[in-house]
Design a protein around this motif. Structure first.
Motif, PDB file in Angstrom:
ATOM      1  N   THR A  72      10.477 -23.275  12.974  1.00  0.00           N
ATOM      2  CA  THR A  72       9.592 -24.305  12.440  1.00  0.00           C
ATOM      3  C   THR A  72       9.908 -24.587  10.981  1.00  0.00           C
ATOM      4  N   LEU A  73       9.885 -25.877  10.621  1.00  0.00           N
ATOM      5  CA  LEU A  73      10.151 -26.309   9.252  1.00  0.00           C
ATOM      6  C   LEU A  73       8.843 -26.746   8.606  1.00  0.00           C
ATOM      7  N   PHE A  74       8.546 -26.193   7.426  1.00  0.00           N
ATOM      8  CA  PHE A  74       7.326 -26.504   6.693  1.00  0.00           C
ATOM      9  C   PHE A  74       7.689 -27.109   5.344  1.00  0.00           C
ATOM     10  N   ALA A  75       6.841 -28.008   4.849  1.00  0.00           N
ATOM     11  CA  ALA A  75       6.946 -28.492   3.478  1.00  0.00           C
ATOM     12  C   ALA A  75       5.798 -27.864   2.705  1.00  0.00           C
ATOM     13  N   LEU A  76       6.132 -27.140   1.644  1.00  0.00           N
ATOM     14  CA  LEU A  76       5.122 -26.482   0.826  1.00  0.00           C
ATOM     15  C   LEU A  76       5.203 -26.976  -0.606  1.00  0.00           C
ATOM     16  N   ARG A  77       4.055 -27.201  -1.212  1.00  0.00           N
ATOM     17  CA  ARG A  77       4.032 -27.483  -2.646  1.00  0.00           C
ATOM     18  C   ARG A  77       4.399 -26.198  -3.378  1.00  0.00           C
ATOM     19  N   ARG A  78       4.940 -26.338  -4.574  1.00  0.00           N
ATOM     20  CA  ARG A  78       5.313 -25.156  -5.367  1.00  0.00           C
ATOM     21  C   ARG A  78       4.106 -24.257  -5.615  1.00  0.00           C
ATOM     22  N   GLY A 111      11.780 -30.146  -7.664  1.00  0.00           N
ATOM     23  CA  GLY A 111      11.730 -29.197  -6.568  1.00  0.00           C
ATOM     24  C   GLY A 111      10.391 -29.113  -5.848  1.00  0.00           C
ATOM     25  N   ASP A 112       9.564 -30.148  -5.931  1.00  0.00           N
ATOM     26  CA  ASP A 112       8.250 -30.103  -5.305  1.00  0.00           C
ATOM     27  C   ASP A 112       8.073 -31.312  -4.401  1.00  0.00           C
ATOM     28  N   PRO A 113       7.855 -31.165  -3.111  1.00  0.00           N
ATOM     29  CA  PRO A 113       7.692 -29.923  -2.360  1.00  0.00           C
ATOM     30  C   PRO A 113       9.040 -29.320  -1.978  1.00  0.00           C
ATOM     31  N   MET A 114       8.960 -28.135  -1.390  1.00  0.00           N
ATOM     32  CA  MET A 114      10.155 -27.462  -0.902  1.00  0.00           C
ATOM     33  C   MET A 114      10.033 -27.314   0.608  1.00  0.00           C
ATOM     34  N   ALA A 115      11.164 -27.407   1.314  1.00  0.00           N
ATOM     35  CA  ALA A 115      11.184 -27.240   2.767  1.00  0.00           C
ATOM     36  C   ALA A 115      11.576 -25.801   3.078  1.00  0.00           C
ATOM     37  N   VAL A 116      10.771 -25.161   3.918  1.00  0.00           N
ATOM     38  CA  VAL A 116      10.956 -23.756   4.254  1.00  0.00           C
ATOM     39  C   VAL A 116      11.003 -23.619   5.767  1.00  0.00           C
ATOM     40  N   ARG A 117      11.986 -22.889   6.273  1.00  0.00           N
ATOM     41  CA  ARG A 117      12.081 -22.619   7.703  1.00  0.00           C
ATOM     42  C   ARG A 117      11.515 -21.230   7.974  1.00  0.00           C
ATOM     43  N   LEU A 118      10.608 -21.167   8.927  1.00  0.00           N
ATOM     44  CA  LEU A 118      10.018 -19.912   9.389  1.00  0.00           C
ATOM     45  C   LEU A 118      10.241 -19.877  10.888  1.00  0.00           C
ATOM     46  N   GLY A 119      11.164 -19.028  11.340  1.00  0.00           N
ATOM     47  CA  GLY A 119      11.536 -19.034  12.749  1.00  0.00           C
ATOM     48  C   GLY A 119      12.218 -20.354  13.070  1.00  0.00           C
ATOM     49  N   GLU A 153      -2.748 -18.720   9.420  1.00  0.00           N
ATOM     50  CA  GLU A 153      -3.131 -19.517  10.579  1.00  0.00           C
ATOM     51  C   GLU A 153      -1.981 -20.369  11.088  1.00  0.00           C
ATOM     52  N   LEU A 154      -1.079 -20.779  10.201  1.00  0.00           N
ATOM     53  CA  LEU A 154       0.087 -21.576  10.594  1.00  0.00           C
ATOM     54  C   LEU A 154       1.203 -20.742  11.219  1.00  0.00           C
ATOM     55  N   GLY A 155       1.144 -19.434  11.040  1.00  0.00           N
ATOM     56  CA  GLY A 155       2.178 -18.586  11.626  1.00  0.00           C
ATOM     57  C   GLY A 155       3.001 -17.804  10.631  1.00  0.00           C
ATOM     58  N   PHE A 156       2.607 -17.813   9.363  1.00  0.00           N
ATOM     59  CA  PHE A 156       3.301 -17.016   8.357  1.00  0.00           C
ATOM     60  C   PHE A 156       2.870 -15.563   8.543  1.00  0.00           C
ATOM     61  N   ILE A 157       3.531 -14.878   9.464  1.00  0.00           N
ATOM     62  CA  ILE A 157       3.193 -13.511   9.842  1.00  0.00           C
ATOM     63  C   ILE A 157       4.112 -12.549   9.092  1.00  0.00           C
ATOM     64  N   PRO A 158       3.558 -11.473   8.519  1.00  0.00           N
ATOM     65  CA  PRO A 158       4.412 -10.490   7.837  1.00  0.00           C
ATOM     66  C   PRO A 158       5.554 -10.015   8.735  1.00  0.00           C
ATOM     67  N   GLY A 159       6.751  -9.983   8.161  1.00  0.00           N
ATOM     68  CA  GLY A 159       7.946  -9.572   8.876  1.00  0.00           C
ATOM     69  C   GLY A 159       8.828 -10.725   9.319  1.00  0.00           C
ATOM     70  N   GLU A 160       8.283 -11.940   9.377  1.00  0.00           N
ATOM     71  CA  GLU A 160       9.075 -13.110   9.758  1.00  0.00           C
ATOM     72  C   GLU A 160      10.052 -13.469   8.647  1.00  0.00           C
ATOM     73  N   ALA A 161      11.200 -13.996   9.036  1.00  0.00           N
ATOM     74  CA  ALA A 161      12.212 -14.396   8.053  1.00  0.00           C
ATOM     75  C   ALA A 161      11.952 -15.822   7.582  1.00  0.00           C
ATOM     76  N   LEU A 162      11.989 -16.022   6.276  1.00  0.00           N
ATOM     77  CA  LEU A 162      11.844 -17.341   5.659  1.00  0.00           C
ATOM     78  C   LEU A 162      13.168 -17.764   5.058  1.00  0.00           C
ATOM     79  N   GLU A 163      13.434 -19.063   5.087  1.00  0.00           N
ATOM     80  CA  GLU A 163      14.624 -19.605   4.428  1.00  0.00           C
ATOM     81  C   GLU A 163      14.251 -20.904   3.728  1.00  0.00           C
ATOM     82  N   VAL A 164      14.639 -21.033   2.467  1.00  0.00           N
ATOM     83  CA  VAL A 164      14.432 -22.286   1.739  1.00  0.00           C
ATOM     84  C   VAL A 164      15.572 -23.215   2.139  1.00  0.00           C
ATOM     85  N   VAL A 165      15.249 -24.329   2.803  1.00  0.00           N
ATOM     86  CA  VAL A 165      16.297 -25.217   3.301  1.00  0.00           C
ATOM     87  C   VAL A 165      16.480 -26.464   2.449  1.00  0.00           C
ATOM     88  N   ALA A 166      15.494 -26.835   1.648  1.00  0.00           N
ATOM     89  CA  ALA A 166      15.644 -28.018   0.796  1.00  0.00           C
ATOM     90  C   ALA A 166      14.609 -28.004  -0.316  1.00  0.00           C
TER      91      ALA A 166
END
Length: 88
Positions: free
Chosen positions: A69-75, A59-67, A40-53
């Motif tokens: 947009t920057l997301f903070a995800l718990r481990r 290491g909890d949470p981690m910052a992930v770039r998808l397109g 629902e947030l936009g994590f669509i198969p085929g999109e490139a993800l990058e761990v930025v922090a």
């Protein structure tokens, strides 16, 4: 190479997102799983993800770039995200 969980990647790693796996222990009281919420947030198969922090320590949470947009995800949430690591 089979997909691995996003939680196993470290800062600077980039990989395409082939999908999320459902996990009943990651749901909430409304029975909404993390994998459904990520879609629902936009994590669509085929999109490139990058761990930025990663937060220090642990290491909890981690910052992930998808397109763009920057997301903070718990481990534990990142554990539901599968990525295809290339060149391993």
């Amino acid at each position: 190479m089979p997909p691995v969980s996003l939680s196993s990647l470290r800062k600077g790693a980039a990989a395409p997102f082939p999908g999320a796996r459902g996990s009943p222990d990651l749901g909430d009281e409304a029975q909404s799983t993390v994998s459904r919420r990520l879609l629902e947030l936009g994590f669509i198969p085929g999109e490139a993800l990058e761990v930025v922090a990663e937060t220090w320590p642990g290491g909890d949470p981690m910052a992930v770039r998808l397109g763009n947009t920057l997301f903070a995800l718990r481990r534990r949430e990142a554990g539901a995200v599968l990525v295809a690591v290339e060149g391993c």
